[in-house]
Design an enzyme around this catalytic site. Structure first.
Site, PDB file in Angstrom:
ATOM      1  N   ASN A   1       0.854  -1.194   0.000  1.00  0.00           N
ATOM      2  CA  ASN A   1       0.000   0.000   0.000  1.00  0.00           C
ATOM      3  C   ASN A   1       0.885   1.238   0.000  1.00  0.00           C
ATOM      4  OD1 ASN A   1       0.627   0.735   2.846  1.00  0.00           O
ATOM      5  ND2 ASN A   1      -0.358  -1.234   3.218  1.00  0.00           N
TER       6      ASN A   1
ATOM      7  N   ILE B   1      -2.109  -7.736  14.225  1.00  0.00           N
ATOM      8  CA  ILE B   1      -1.078  -7.528  15.251  1.00  0.00           C
ATOM      9  C   ILE B   1      -1.637  -6.704  16.412  1.00  0.00           C
ATOM     10  CG2 ILE B   1       1.253  -6.602  15.636  1.00  0.00           C
ATOM     11  CD1 ILE B   1       1.668  -6.895  12.560  1.00  0.00           C
TER      12      ILE B   1
ATOM     13  N   LYS C   1       8.599 -16.862 -11.040  1.00  0.00           N
ATOM     14  CA  LYS C   1       7.794 -15.755 -11.566  1.00  0.00           C
ATOM     15  C   LYS C   1       6.598 -16.301 -12.347  1.00  0.00           C
ATOM     16  CE  LYS C   1       8.069 -11.742 -14.506  1.00  0.00           C
ATOM     17  NZ  LYS C   1       8.682 -11.225 -15.707  1.00  0.00           N
TER      18      LYS C   1
ATOM     19  N   LYS D   1     -11.474  -3.901  19.115  1.00  0.00           N
ATOM     20  CA  LYS D   1     -10.116  -4.383  19.380  1.00  0.00           C
ATOM     21  C   LYS D   1      -9.694  -4.130  20.832  1.00  0.00           C
ATOM     22  CE  LYS D   1      -8.522  -3.877  14.577  1.00  0.00           C
ATOM     23  NZ  LYS D   1      -7.364  -3.838  13.687  1.00  0.00           N
TER      24      LYS D   1
ATOM     25  N   PRO E   1      -2.288 -12.021  10.365  1.00  0.00           N
ATOM     26  CA  PRO E   1      -2.588 -11.822  11.788  1.00  0.00           C
ATOM     27  C   PRO E   1      -2.900 -10.352  12.035  1.00  0.00           C
ATOM     28  CG  PRO E   1      -0.233 -12.228  11.448  1.00  0.00           C
ATOM     29  CD  PRO E   1      -0.913 -12.469  10.141  1.00  0.00           C
TER      30      PRO E   1
ATOM     31  N   LYS F   1     -13.608   0.365  15.863  1.00  0.00           N
ATOM     32  CA  LYS F   1     -12.329  -0.340  16.059  1.00  0.00           C
ATOM     33  C   LYS F   1     -11.836  -0.233  17.498  1.00  0.00           C
ATOM     34  CE  LYS F   1     -10.574   0.076  11.567  1.00  0.00           C
ATOM     35  NZ  LYS F   1      -9.731   0.762  10.613  1.00  0.00           N
TER      36      LYS F   1
HETATM   37  O1  C5P Z   1      -8.811  -2.943  11.302  1.00  0.00           O
HETATM   38  P1  C5P Z   1      -7.792  -2.112  10.628  1.00  0.00           P
HETATM   39  O2  C5P Z   1      -6.812  -2.909   9.840  1.00  0.00           O
HETATM   40  O3  C5P Z   1      -8.316  -1.007   9.810  1.00  0.00           O
HETATM   41  O4  C5P Z   1      -7.012  -1.415  11.858  1.00  0.00           O
HETATM   42  C1  C5P Z   1      -5.999  -0.516  11.667  1.00  0.00           C
HETATM   43  C2  C5P Z   1      -5.051  -0.597  12.834  1.00  0.00           C
HETATM   44  O5  C5P Z   1      -4.708  -1.970  13.041  1.00  0.00           O
HETATM   45  C3  C5P Z   1      -3.724   0.095  12.601  1.00  0.00           C
HETATM   46  O6  C5P Z   1      -3.284   0.578  13.852  1.00  0.00           O
HETATM   47  C4  C5P Z   1      -2.832  -0.997  12.069  1.00  0.00           C
HETATM   48  O7  C5P Z   1      -1.485  -0.725  12.361  1.00  0.00           O
HETATM   49  C5  C5P Z   1      -3.336  -2.231  12.798  1.00  0.00           C
HETATM   50  N1  C5P Z   1      -3.270  -3.477  12.064  1.00  0.00           N
HETATM   51  C6  C5P Z   1      -2.529  -4.529  12.553  1.00  0.00           C
HETATM   52  N2  C5P Z   1      -2.496  -5.725  11.913  1.00  0.00           N
HETATM   53  C7  C5P Z   1      -3.193  -5.929  10.792  1.00  0.00           C
HETATM   54  C8  C5P Z   1      -3.966  -4.868  10.270  1.00  0.00           C
HETATM   55  C9  C5P Z   1      -3.981  -3.664  10.918  1.00  0.00           C
HETATM   56  O8  C5P Z   1      -1.857  -4.364  13.573  1.00  0.00           O
HETATM   57  N3  C5P Z   1      -3.137  -7.082  10.189  1.00  0.00           N
END
Ligand code: C5P
Length: 411
Positions: free
Chosen positions: A210, A307, A289, A341, A305, A337
Site C-alpha cells: 500500500n 497484530i 515468476k 479491538k 494476523p 475499532k
Molecule cells: O482494522 P484495521 O486494519 O483497519 O485497523 C488498523 C489498525 O490496526 C492500525 O493501527 C494498524 O497498524 C493495525 N493493524 C494490525 N495488523 C493488521 C492490520 C492492521 O496491527 N493485520
C-alpha cells in the site's frame, strides 16, 4: 525544582564577539542548578578568558584534545558521556562547517562526534556568512542529523550590519532549554511503534502493498524520544533515516512484523501501531515468476494476523494505541475499532484525499479513547506527532493511576 537543576551541560564556546554572552549564560545556568563544563575552541580565547568562564562555571575549562593534563582531568570521551546535552553558544560558521563534516581536530568537535546526547547550536555570525549557501547547506545537513538550533536572531550586528546572525540572548536560550526538558513526559517508559507498509509476496518479483510512507510512525518515534522514552521502531520497507536514539528493526511482511512485535511487546509500556499492515497475503507465494499465459489470473488471499488486536488482547497488554486510516465515516469506523479491538486509544485520519494521510508531509488526526476525544487540526506530521505523544502520555498516566486506584477506575 527547576527543569535545569542537576542537568549536565557541556557548553562549547567558539570564537565570536558574542562569546561575552557565554559568561552571562553560564551564570544564569549555574544559578538554576545546572552543572556546566566549558569547552573552548582555540579562537574563543581571543574573545574571552578561560579564567572568567572557569570562575563562573566553578569547573576547570577544557581546551585541548591532545594534552595529558586535560585528558587525565576528564577525557573527551568522559565529557561526551557526562553531558545530558551539548550546547554550543556562540557557534561560529567555521564550527558549523566542522560539525557538518564530522571533523574531530579539536576537543569540542571530538566531543560532539563522540556523544550520544543531543547537540544544540546557537549560531552567531555576520548575516552574509549566515546566508552564504555553504553555511545554509551545512545547517541543512545538521538539521537532517537532528542537531537542534536556537536562532540566530535578527538585528544590529557587531560588524555594523543589520540582519540575521545575532546569537540568541541567554534568557531566550534558557527558556528554550526549559521547554526542551519539560517535554520529557514519558521519561523511563519503553514505547514500541510499528510504521510503514508491509509487502506480501506473490512470487519472487511481485508483491501486494500500500501507499504508506512511514512518515507518521517515524515522526511519532522521534517525538517519543524527545519525550524521554526508550523507543523500538519496527518498520516495513521504507527509505527513511532512523531518528536518533531509536532502535530500528526492519521487516517486510505482516508475519515478520507480527513476530518482531511479539518479541518486544512484553518489555513495552506503550504500543503505537501506525503501520499500514496488509490485511491479506497470497495463500501461496509462487517460487518462480508467474508467466503471462492465461487471459485472467486469480489470486487466493488469506488473512494476516491482526497484530494490534493480538497485542491489545494479550494477558498483560501495554497501553495500546491503534491508527485508523479511513476513506469515509472516519469517526464511526474509528470508534467501532476502538471497541472491537479493546484499544486504549485510536487515532483516525482520512486517507485517499488530496491533503494529509499516507504520503503527505501533513496530517490531521481525530483521537478517541473511552470517554473522550480530541481533534488535532492539519499540521506537519512532526507537530501532530508531538501533540499525539502528549495526549498518549496523559492518558497513559491516567490509566496507570486508575489501575492502582480501583475506586477511581470503577467510577
Ligand atoms: O482494522 P484495521 O486494519 O483497519 O485497523 C488498523 C489498525 O490496526 C492500525 O493501527 C494498524 O497498524 C493495525 N493493524 C494490525 N495488523 C493488521 C492490520 C492492521 O496491527 N493485520
Amino acid at each position: 525544582m527547576n527543569k535545569l537543576t542537576n542537568k549536565n551541560i557541556v557548553l562549547g564556546v567558539c570564537g565570536s564577539i558574542a562569546a561575552y554572552k557565554s559568561a552571562d549564560l553560564i551564570r544564569r545556568l549555574t544559578e538554576l542548578g545546572a552543572n556546566i563544563r566549558v569547552v573552548m575552541t582555540q579562537s574563543a580565547n581571543e574573545f574571552i578568558t578561560p579564567l572568567t568562564l572557569q570562575t563562573l562555571s566553578q569547573n576547570p575549562v577544557h581546551q585541548h584534545l591532545l594534552d595529558c593534563d586535560s585528558e587525565s582531568n576528564m577525557s573527551h570521551i568522559e565529557l561526551a558521556r557526562w553531558a545530558d546535552i551539548i550546547l554550543i553558544a556562540p557557534c561560529s560558521a567555521n564550527f558549523i562547517a566542522k560539525l557538518a563534516h564530522g571533523a574531530a581536530d579539536d576537543l569540542l568537535s571530538t566531543v560532539c562526534l563522540a556523544t550520544r546526547s543531543p547537540i544544540i547550536i546557537v549560531p552567531a555570525m555576520n548575516n552574509a556568512m549566515w546566508e552564504n549557501p555553504a553555511t545554509q547547506e551545512n545547517i541543512h545537513t545538521l538539521e537532517k542529523r537532528e542537531v537542534i538550533r536556537f536562532g540566530p536572531a535578527a538585528g544590529n550586528q557587531a560588524c555594523g550590519e543589520t540582519g540575521l546572525g545575532r546569537m540568541q540572548e541567554p534568557v531566550q536560550i534558557i527558556n528554550n532549554l526549559n521547554e526542551m526538558f519539560q517535554a520529557k513526559l514519558l521519561h523511563g517508559q519503553h514505547i514500541l511503534i510499528t510504521a510503514g507498509p508491509t509487502q506480501e509476496d506473490i512470487d519472487p518479483v511481485r508483491y501486494i502493498s500500500n501507499r504508506s510512507s512511514g512518515k507518521m510512525g517515524f515522526a511519532i518515534a522521534k517525538a517519543a524520544v524527545e519525550a524521554g522514552s526508550k523507543v523500538t521502531l519496527i518498520c516495513g520497507p521504507v527509505q527513511r533515516s532512523t531518528p536518533r536514539h531509536v532502535d530500528r528493526i526492519d521487516v517486510r511482511t505482516a508475519e515478520q512484523m507480527n513476530t518482531a512485535v511479539s518479541n518486544f511487546v512484553t518489555q513495552a509500556d506503550i504500543f503505537i501501531s501506525t503501520a499500514a499492515v496488509a490485511d491479506y497475503r497470497p495463500q501461496v507465494t509462487q517460487s518462480e515468476k508467474i508467466k503471462k499465459t492465461s487471459e485472467d489470473l486469480k489470486l487466493e488471499l488469506v488473512r494476516n494476523p491482526d497484530i494490534l488486536l493480538n497485542v491489545a488482547n494479550a494477558a498483560n497488554p501495554p497501553f495500546t494505541v491503534g491508527f485508523a486510516a479511513e476513506t469515509n465515516n472516519v469517526k464511526e469506523n474509528a470508534l467501532t475499532k476502538l471497541k472491537l479491538k479493546s484499544l486504549d486509544m485510536i487515532a483516525a485520519n482520512q486517507v485517499g484525499n488530496e491533503k494529509g494521510g499516507f504520503d503527505s508531509d501533513e496530517n490531521a488526526l481525530a483521537v478517541f479513547w473511552p470517554g473522550g476525544e480530541i481533534l488535532l487540526p492539519m499540521a506537519t506530521k512532526e507537530k501532530i506527532a508531538r501533540e499525539l505523544i502528549a495526549i498518549v502520555a496523559e492518558r497513559f498516566q491516567v490509566s496507570r493511576f486508575s489501575e492502582t486506584n480501583p475506586i477511581i477506575k470503577n467510577r
